[in-house]
Write an enzyme that holds these catalytic residues in place. Structure first.
Site, PDB file in Angstrom:
ATOM      1  N   ASN A  54       0.883  -1.174   0.000  1.00  0.00           N
ATOM      2  CA  ASN A  54       0.000   0.000   0.000  1.00  0.00           C
ATOM      3  C   ASN A  54       0.918   1.221   0.000  1.00  0.00           C
ATOM      4  O   ASN A  54       1.397   1.650   1.040  1.00  0.00           O
ATOM      5  CB  ASN A  54      -0.878  -0.077   1.256  1.00  0.00           C
ATOM      6  CG  ASN A  54      -1.829   1.089   1.378  1.00  0.00           C
ATOM      7  OD1 ASN A  54      -1.697   2.095   0.670  1.00  0.00           O
ATOM      8  ND2 ASN A  54      -2.781   0.972   2.286  1.00  0.00           N
TER       9      ASN A  54
ATOM     10  N   ARG B  45      -2.619  -1.733  -3.486  1.00  0.00           N
ATOM     11  CA  ARG B  45      -3.692  -0.741  -3.456  1.00  0.00           C
ATOM     12  C   ARG B  45      -3.379   0.261  -4.561  1.00  0.00           C
ATOM     13  O   ARG B  45      -2.285   0.836  -4.588  1.00  0.00           O
ATOM     14  CB  ARG B  45      -3.705  -0.044  -2.104  1.00  0.00           C
ATOM     15  CG  ARG B  45      -4.653   1.114  -2.061  1.00  0.00           C
ATOM     16  CD  ARG B  45      -4.550   1.817  -0.741  1.00  0.00           C
ATOM     17  NE  ARG B  45      -5.389   3.014  -0.762  1.00  0.00           N
ATOM     18  CZ  ARG B  45      -5.209   4.037   0.060  1.00  0.00           C
ATOM     19  NH1 ARG B  45      -4.238   4.015   0.941  1.00  0.00           N
ATOM     20  NH2 ARG B  45      -5.996   5.078  -0.010  1.00  0.00           N
TER      21      ARG B  45
ATOM     22  N   HIS C 116     -10.962   5.591  -1.117  1.00  0.00           N
ATOM     23  CA  HIS C 116     -10.966   4.831   0.145  1.00  0.00           C
ATOM     24  C   HIS C 116     -11.877   3.599   0.062  1.00  0.00           C
ATOM     25  O   HIS C 116     -12.380   3.099   1.071  1.00  0.00           O
ATOM     26  CB  HIS C 116     -11.395   5.697   1.344  1.00  0.00           C
ATOM     27  CG  HIS C 116     -10.397   6.767   1.690  1.00  0.00           C
ATOM     28  ND1 HIS C 116     -10.754   8.077   1.962  1.00  0.00           N
ATOM     29  CD2 HIS C 116      -9.051   6.726   1.802  1.00  0.00           C
ATOM     30  CE1 HIS C 116      -9.681   8.786   2.225  1.00  0.00           C
ATOM     31  NE2 HIS C 116      -8.622   7.992   2.120  1.00  0.00           N
TER      32      HIS C 116
ATOM     33  N   ARG D 285      -4.827  18.491   2.479  1.00  0.00           N
ATOM     34  CA  ARG D 285      -5.687  18.831   1.329  1.00  0.00           C
ATOM     35  C   ARG D 285      -6.874  19.661   1.799  1.00  0.00           C
ATOM     36  O   ARG D 285      -7.384  19.468   2.884  1.00  0.00           O
ATOM     37  CB  ARG D 285      -6.178  17.546   0.657  1.00  0.00           C
ATOM     38  CG  ARG D 285      -5.115  16.863  -0.167  1.00  0.00           C
ATOM     39  CD  ARG D 285      -5.563  15.489  -0.626  1.00  0.00           C
ATOM     40  NE  ARG D 285      -4.912  14.430   0.118  1.00  0.00           N
ATOM     41  CZ  ARG D 285      -5.300  13.168   0.137  1.00  0.00           C
ATOM     42  NH1 ARG D 285      -6.345  12.784  -0.569  1.00  0.00           N
ATOM     43  NH2 ARG D 285      -4.642  12.272   0.839  1.00  0.00           N
TER      44      ARG D 285
ATOM     45  N   GLU E  20      -7.462  -2.466   5.194  1.00  0.00           N
ATOM     46  CA  GLU E  20      -7.463  -2.497   3.722  1.00  0.00           C
ATOM     47  C   GLU E  20      -6.633  -3.668   3.197  1.00  0.00           C
ATOM     48  O   GLU E  20      -6.957  -4.275   2.175  1.00  0.00           O
ATOM     49  CB  GLU E  20      -6.885  -1.175   3.186  1.00  0.00           C
ATOM     50  CG  GLU E  20      -7.797   0.010   3.443  1.00  0.00           C
ATOM     51  CD  GLU E  20      -7.053   1.335   3.511  1.00  0.00           C
ATOM     52  OE1 GLU E  20      -6.045   1.432   4.232  1.00  0.00           O
ATOM     53  OE2 GLU E  20      -7.489   2.283   2.850  1.00  0.00           O
TER      54      GLU E  20
END
Ligand code: ADP
Length: 386
Positions: free
Chosen positions: A9, A87, A175, A235, A373
């Site tokens: 990832n 990912r 996500h 962000r 994940e």
């Protein structure tokens, strides 16, 4: 030596990896390099912090992947890697399901780099580095956008000319691997509400929310790029598009400068002037740090409310990821804006870090569930390469 499947990832500032012997197993190895391009730190099961050699702000993402692969080669006791799952942030319109990486797939995913400039190039660099390490190793790409392919068409549209919509300028959402994991485990934690109207808040460095019914994505706060929606670590989240015009036309900023501003200098960092990390903001005495946290919570509640017409109300709210799992202050700050929806938090359960943090009389169940994940990626890898 046992066979293992490796999950990578590669994020904007971190590289996480894990090795699994079988689908559904606990990983036999878990590791992470954080702070890439700033102050990198390595940690992994049974490894010394200096196991990758000297890491500095000059060590690139690509080199970090090479070092991890070199470290794995030097430690055959962790197993023989037979496949690698990644990912990948953006699958565009063509890839909503996990795929085996071929030259064609890699070329298509490279074309999507401008849509996720702070993630996609690193994801793909990891795939290329693994090819350089062992060219024949099967690699599987799993997409953060994939889970949101179930969104109704209207929820994916901007109010832009149809031609642009047809060209793929739509709300994709991100996500997705985290939401897929939470959706999978919801029945164990929410009972009947699992298939009801649920909002999952993935609050990490990158942050978004997903509104689900029947455990499928109906709406989400991130859109065409990973900039939209909530205020994040660095962000900005949703922004009046007129600000972009002003930055360029009024202030004479270049596109490159605007990109850096929006992706790296805004969010909690830009508002607080202290840090992008929630934990540090919580510990800071600066009033700007508290204001940044308050803005984060208000914007999160507003974004949640924006999605509710798409699912017709709210039965449960789930917090996950670094901030969602660990910050009682943020959970209570967000819920404080949601009393009108019938959300009633138990401050004791919230402070104690319990799984169910709503009061019994709350008309919305509120709970905290850790995401995973990597386990979703290894599951897809098994389905594709066995
Ligand atoms: P990503 O995977 O997107 O890099 P994470 O899910 O690891 O991010 O979340 C990182 C965020 O979680 C940071 O803002 C960090 O400060 C915050 N965080 C981690 N632990 C805590 C904690 N105990 N209290 C408050 N915030 C925390």
């Amino acid at each position: 030596m046992s066979d293992v499947q490796l999950v990578m990832n590669a994020g904007s500032s971190s590289l996480k990896f894990a090795a699994y012997m079988a689908k559904g197993d606990k990983p036999v190895l878990k590791g992470k390099v954080s702070g890439i391009r700033r102050a990198p730190e390595f940690s992994a099961t049974g490894a010394q912090p200096d196991a990758l050699g000297e890491l500095t702000a000059d060590t690139t993402h690509d080199e970090m992947v090479q070092r991890v692969l070199g470290w794995l080669t030097a430690h055959p006791e962790f197993g023989d890697v037979t496949a690698v799952g990644h990912r990948v942030v953006h699958g565009g319109r063509n890839f909503s399901k996990p795929v085996l990486v071929t030259d064609y797939v890699l070329a298509q995913l490279t074309e999507l780099e401008p849509l996720a400039p702070s993630h996609q190039p690193h994801n793909l660099a990891a795939i290329r580095a693994v090819r350089g390490w062992k060219a024949d190793l099967p690699q599987v790409a799993c997409f953060d956008t994939g889970f949101h392919a179930s969104q109704p068409k209207l929820n994916r549209m901007f109010g832009l000319p149809r031609k642009l919509t047809d060209q793929g300028v739509i709300r994709y959402g991100f996500h997705g691997l985290s939401y897929e994991y939470i959706a999978r485990i919801l029945p164990r934690h929410l009972g009947e509400n699992a298939d009801g109207r649920v909002v999952v808040a993935h609050l990490g460095n990158g942050a978004s929310m997903c509104a689900m019914t029947g455990r499928r994505s109906v709406a989400t706060t991130m859109a065409f790029s990973a900039l939209d929606g909530l205020v994040m670590g660095r962000r900005c989240g949703s922004l009046d598009p007129g600000v972009l015009l002003y930055l360029q036309q009024g202030l004479g900023m270049t596109i490159g400068q605007i990109e850096t501003l929006l992706y790296k200098e805004s969010g909690l960092l830009g508002v607080s002037g202290v840090s992008n990390a929630m934990q540090l903001l919580q510990d800071s005495p600066a009033p700007e740090a508290s204001e940044a946290i308050e803005l984060f919570c208000l914007r999160a509640a507003q974004e949640l409310a924006r999605m509710l017409p798409c699912i017709g109300g709210l039965d449960a709210l789930v917090f996950t990821a670094g901030i969602g799992e660990n910050s009682a202050r943020v959970r209570s700050g967000i819920c404080a804006h949601l009393g009108w929806l019938g959300v009633s938090l138990s401050s004791d359960a919230n402070a104690a870090g319990e799984e169910m943090i709503s009061r019994p009389e709350s008309s919305v169940q509120v709970c905290v569930l850790p995401t995973d994940e990597e386990s979703v990626i290894v599951g897809h890898m098994h389905d594709i390469v066995g």
